[in-house]
Design a protein around this motif. Structure first.
Motif, PDB file in Angstrom:
ATOM      1  N   ASN A 257     -29.806 -27.029   9.209  1.00  0.00           N
ATOM      2  CA  ASN A 257     -28.836 -25.742   8.846  1.00  0.00           C
ATOM      3  C   ASN A 257     -27.826 -25.968   7.648  1.00  0.00           C
ATOM      4  O   ASN A 257     -27.530 -24.804   7.067  1.00  0.00           O
ATOM      5  CB  ASN A 257     -28.039 -25.140  10.154  1.00  0.00           C
ATOM      6  CG  ASN A 257     -28.927 -24.595  11.018  1.00  0.00           C
ATOM      7  OD1 ASN A 257     -29.805 -23.840  11.005  1.00  0.00           O
ATOM      8  ND2 ASN A 257     -28.864 -25.564  12.363  1.00  0.00           N
ATOM      9  N   PHE A 258     -27.557 -27.061   7.199  1.00  0.00           N
ATOM     10  CA  PHE A 258     -26.738 -26.960   5.763  1.00  0.00           C
ATOM     11  C   PHE A 258     -27.628 -26.560   4.862  1.00  0.00           C
ATOM     12  O   PHE A 258     -27.402 -25.896   3.849  1.00  0.00           O
ATOM     13  CB  PHE A 258     -26.064 -28.699   5.765  1.00  0.00           C
ATOM     14  CG  PHE A 258     -25.465 -28.563   4.368  1.00  0.00           C
ATOM     15  CD1 PHE A 258     -24.258 -28.289   4.325  1.00  0.00           C
ATOM     16  CD2 PHE A 258     -26.199 -29.337   3.332  1.00  0.00           C
ATOM     17  CE1 PHE A 258     -23.493 -28.288   3.139  1.00  0.00           C
ATOM     18  CE2 PHE A 258     -25.507 -29.652   2.315  1.00  0.00           C
ATOM     19  CZ  PHE A 258     -24.063 -29.055   2.135  1.00  0.00           C
ATOM     20  N   TYR A 259     -28.807 -27.239   4.369  1.00  0.00           N
ATOM     21  CA  TYR A 259     -29.501 -26.826   3.410  1.00  0.00           C
ATOM     22  C   TYR A 259     -30.189 -25.816   3.666  1.00  0.00           C
ATOM     23  O   TYR A 259     -30.446 -24.669   2.560  1.00  0.00           O
ATOM     24  CB  TYR A 259     -30.670 -28.143   3.371  1.00  0.00           C
ATOM     25  CG  TYR A 259     -30.339 -29.299   2.858  1.00  0.00           C
ATOM     26  CD1 TYR A 259     -29.768 -29.475   1.528  1.00  0.00           C
ATOM     27  CD2 TYR A 259     -30.078 -30.467   3.633  1.00  0.00           C
ATOM     28  CE1 TYR A 259     -29.138 -30.719   1.034  1.00  0.00           C
ATOM     29  CE2 TYR A 259     -29.651 -31.618   3.197  1.00  0.00           C
ATOM     30  CZ  TYR A 259     -29.020 -31.604   1.897  1.00  0.00           C
ATOM     31  OH  TYR A 259     -28.505 -32.769   1.378  1.00  0.00           O
ATOM     32  N   HIS A 260     -30.234 -25.102   4.814  1.00  0.00           N
ATOM     33  CA  HIS A 260     -30.918 -23.680   5.059  1.00  0.00           C
ATOM     34  C   HIS A 260     -29.746 -22.820   4.559  1.00  0.00           C
ATOM     35  O   HIS A 260     -30.004 -21.782   3.856  1.00  0.00           O
ATOM     36  CB  HIS A 260     -31.172 -23.502   6.468  1.00  0.00           C
ATOM     37  CG  HIS A 260     -31.112 -21.799   7.017  1.00  0.00           C
ATOM     38  ND1 HIS A 260     -32.426 -21.200   6.476  1.00  0.00           N
ATOM     39  CD2 HIS A 260     -30.255 -21.243   7.577  1.00  0.00           C
ATOM     40  CE1 HIS A 260     -31.968 -19.984   6.820  1.00  0.00           C
ATOM     41  NE2 HIS A 260     -30.844 -19.927   7.507  1.00  0.00           N
ATOM     42  N   THR A 261     -28.484 -22.927   4.960  1.00  0.00           N
ATOM     43  CA  THR A 261     -27.364 -22.029   4.456  1.00  0.00           C
ATOM     44  C   THR A 261     -27.446 -22.104   3.011  1.00  0.00           C
ATOM     45  O   THR A 261     -27.273 -21.051   2.399  1.00  0.00           O
ATOM     46  CB  THR A 261     -26.248 -22.666   5.070  1.00  0.00           C
ATOM     47  OG1 THR A 261     -26.187 -22.415   6.416  1.00  0.00           O
ATOM     48  CG2 THR A 261     -25.027 -22.050   4.572  1.00  0.00           C
ATOM     49  N   LEU A 262     -27.377 -23.387   2.268  1.00  0.00           N
ATOM     50  CA  LEU A 262     -27.421 -23.323   0.887  1.00  0.00           C
ATOM     51  C   LEU A 262     -28.496 -22.363   0.105  1.00  0.00           C
ATOM     52  O   LEU A 262     -28.566 -22.011  -0.802  1.00  0.00           O
ATOM     53  CB  LEU A 262     -27.614 -24.634   0.371  1.00  0.00           C
ATOM     54  CG  LEU A 262     -26.179 -25.618   0.722  1.00  0.00           C
ATOM     55  CD1 LEU A 262     -26.675 -27.167  -0.048  1.00  0.00           C
ATOM     56  CD2 LEU A 262     -25.002 -25.031   0.220  1.00  0.00           C
ATOM     57  N   GLN A 263     -29.789 -22.505   0.778  1.00  0.00           N
ATOM     58  CA  GLN A 263     -30.839 -21.515   0.480  1.00  0.00           C
ATOM     59  C   GLN A 263     -30.612 -20.213   0.463  1.00  0.00           C
ATOM     60  O   GLN A 263     -30.902 -19.492  -0.432  1.00  0.00           O
ATOM     61  CB  GLN A 263     -32.080 -21.956   1.206  1.00  0.00           C
ATOM     62  CG  GLN A 263     -33.238 -21.367   0.606  1.00  0.00           C
ATOM     63  CD  GLN A 263     -33.716 -21.580  -1.004  1.00  0.00           C
ATOM     64  OE1 GLN A 263     -34.080 -22.716  -1.294  1.00  0.00           O
ATOM     65  NE2 GLN A 263     -33.793 -20.694  -1.668  1.00  0.00           N
ATOM     66  N   VAL A 264     -29.847 -19.687   1.569  1.00  0.00           N
ATOM     67  CA  VAL A 264     -29.608 -18.350   1.948  1.00  0.00           C
ATOM     68  C   VAL A 264     -28.693 -17.967   0.602  1.00  0.00           C
ATOM     69  O   VAL A 264     -28.643 -16.885   0.253  1.00  0.00           O
ATOM     70  CB  VAL A 264     -29.080 -18.246   3.223  1.00  0.00           C
ATOM     71  CG1 VAL A 264     -28.734 -16.498   3.674  1.00  0.00           C
ATOM     72  CG2 VAL A 264     -30.172 -18.612   4.304  1.00  0.00           C
ATOM     73  N   LEU A 265     -27.585 -18.773   0.582  1.00  0.00           N
ATOM     74  CA  LEU A 265     -26.688 -18.594  -0.585  1.00  0.00           C
ATOM     75  C   LEU A 265     -27.300 -18.257  -1.758  1.00  0.00           C
ATOM     76  O   LEU A 265     -26.885 -17.530  -2.409  1.00  0.00           O
ATOM     77  CB  LEU A 265     -25.663 -19.864  -0.521  1.00  0.00           C
ATOM     78  CG  LEU A 265     -24.689 -19.657  -1.710  1.00  0.00           C
ATOM     79  CD1 LEU A 265     -23.676 -18.262  -1.278  1.00  0.00           C
ATOM     80  CD2 LEU A 265     -23.653 -21.191  -1.693  1.00  0.00           C
TER      81      LEU A 265
END
Length: 474
Positions: A257-265
């Motif tokens: 979910n960390f890298y998912h969040t960065l992709q969403v950002l």
């Protein structure tokens, strides 16, 4: 000696003339020079003279025909004036020494070399002479021009000393790398990791100011990855690092979910420059570590992470010294609602569900849809296509209902005052029940938000509760 062409603006020859009159060595220095070489627009000029900076500012103001006001900051030994839409700051060359408990240096007058030595990075330690003998000459004692060409962030002196003296420079290194799409020199980056604990002497306000600049970059994920791998992110924003990692049970894994969040950002950054919408992207899944559960029947779940995340937003904002105002409430709303449009992709979705979303999102519905579209980060192109088609349908349905019912930020036409006047009652629980019932009836589509229909519904509801209109009882 290499020369740099200064912009064709009157301010530079006027500063040069003032310096000549005062017999003070004078240079344009720092970020303006860096941006000039990078061909980035900048109208903030830092001028260093070997002598009295405020006196030079006063002399420049005398030579400018409009005689601008000079603002002097005595505590810092600096002065500032504006010429056209250019902002010029003047300071005397300084040398600095630091104490371990503070980033505020002890300052004394120094040479140009002393002043360049105290700069944070080589790309910011460049100067251009405004002196008659070598006007336009590039001053580059740390090979800053070479580092600009190699796209490298590097400290002029020992990076351990540079970062220990002023730990905010570690955040600035990441910020410049992110804004300019530069790499951080390996020795410099290693020194950030070694000195990361020193960030604890820096105020949250200054840290968050740098963090916001990283968030506003074209590709903010780059900066967050640099912060994460250096260990700084764990110290300044541990709730975000808690998103990192993948857990596997019975061959079932959830996404990181960390890298998912960065992709969403990054996805949001492609659509909007709004800082607070980007913060909503950062925080949309912030409660997933706290809500993570596993069952053999359904695998990994994060039930209620949107509600819990929304409740976490005020404290996170307070901890980071972000404003506890309408910006915080905007982020909180989007975190809470970010799953709602996804639920509307079903073919059976009702108009009432769309009305409720419009009612709750209000004028933020468009930003919410940007966030929801950005939340599609699957690597499967077929899934991406299907999700985007579904969201297109949802957007169309929202538009249709909005055009018909005008529900964005709507308020029932029947107010509490009308209810009290009609039934001859004071503020009470009954007034709240009738108002809530009216809202529900409008959202469910039982009545339109028009006075005649709403008034009739109010009368009916009131009479069901044993209330009689004042007119009828007379």
């Amino acid at each position: 000696m290499q020369a740099i062409s200064l912009p064709e603006h009157r301010i530079f020859p006027i500063i040069a003339a003032a310096a000549e009159q005062l017999q003070a060595e004078t240079y344009v220095i720092g970020g303006f020079v860096r941006d000039l070489i990078l061909q980035r627009p900048s109208k903030d000029i830092d001028v260093v003279c070997v002598g009295d900076g405020p006196a030079l500012a006063q002399k420049v103001a005398e030579l400018l025909p409009e005689k601008p006001t000079v603002t002097v900051f005595k505590n810092f030994g600096t002065a500032m004036l504006c010429a056209d839409d250019w902002e010029v700051e003047f300071v005397g060359a300084r040398k600095e020494s630091y104490r371990s408990h503070s980033r505020k240096p002890e300052v004394e007058a120094g040479t140009l070399t002393d002043d360049l030595n105290r700069r944070d990075f080589t790309i910011n330690a460049l100067g251009i002479s405004l002196n008659k003998s070598d006007y336009g000459a590039l001053i580059d004692q740390f090979d800053g021009l070479k580092d600009i060409r190699q796209k490298l962030i590097k400290t002029p002196l020992n990076p351990d000393i540079t970062f220990s003296d002023d730990p905010l420079r570690m955040m600035r290194a990441v910020r410049f790398a992110t804004q300019l799409n530069f790499d951080i020199d390996a020795d410099t980056y290693d020194a950030i990791s070694r000195n990361k604990e020193r960030i604890n002497i820096i105020s949250k306000e200054r840290i968050t100011d740098e963090l916001n600049k990283i968030i506003l970059a074209t590709t903010p994920s780059y900066g967050f990855k640099l912060l994460f791998h250096s260990g700084l992110l764990e110290l300044i924003f541990p709730k975000m690092t808690a998103l990192h990692g993948v857990e596997t049970i019975n061959n079932n894994s959830h996404k990181d979910n960390f890298y998912h969040t960065l992709q969403v950002l990054d996805n949001v950054a492609k659509q909007s420059n709004d800082l607070w919408l980007r913060w909503a992207a950062i925080l949309h899944d912030i409660a997933k570590p706290d809500t993570k559960r596993y069952s053999d029947k359904v695998g990994w779940t994060f039930h209620g992470h949107e509600d819990r995340g929304a409740r976490m937003v005020p404290k996170l904002f307070a901890d980071l010294k972000l404003p506890l105002n309408e910006h915080m409430r905007f982020v909180q709303k989007l975190v809470k609602l970010h799953l709602r449009p996804i639920a509307l992709v079903k073919e059976t979705v009702t108009d009432s569900a769309v009305r409720r979303l419009l009612f709750e999102a209000g004028n933020d519905i468009d930003d919410l849809m940007v966030l929801c579209n950005a939340d599609i980060t699957t690597k499967d192109p077929n899934k991406v296509k299907r999700y985007l088609q579904n969201f297109k349908k949802v957007s169309q349905k929202i538009k249709q209902v909005e055009e018909t019912d005008k529900l964005r930020n709507f308020q029932p036409v029947i107010t509490g005052e009308i209810i009290m006047e009609t039934f001859g009652i004071k503020p009470s629980r009954e007034v709240g029940i009738i108002k809530e019932s009216l809202t529900e009836a409008i959202l469910e589509g039982h009545i339109r938000n028009e006075y005649e229909q709403a008034f009739a519904y109010m009368l009916q509801k009131g009479q069901e509760m044993g209330l009689q209109p004042v007119q009828a009882s007379n």
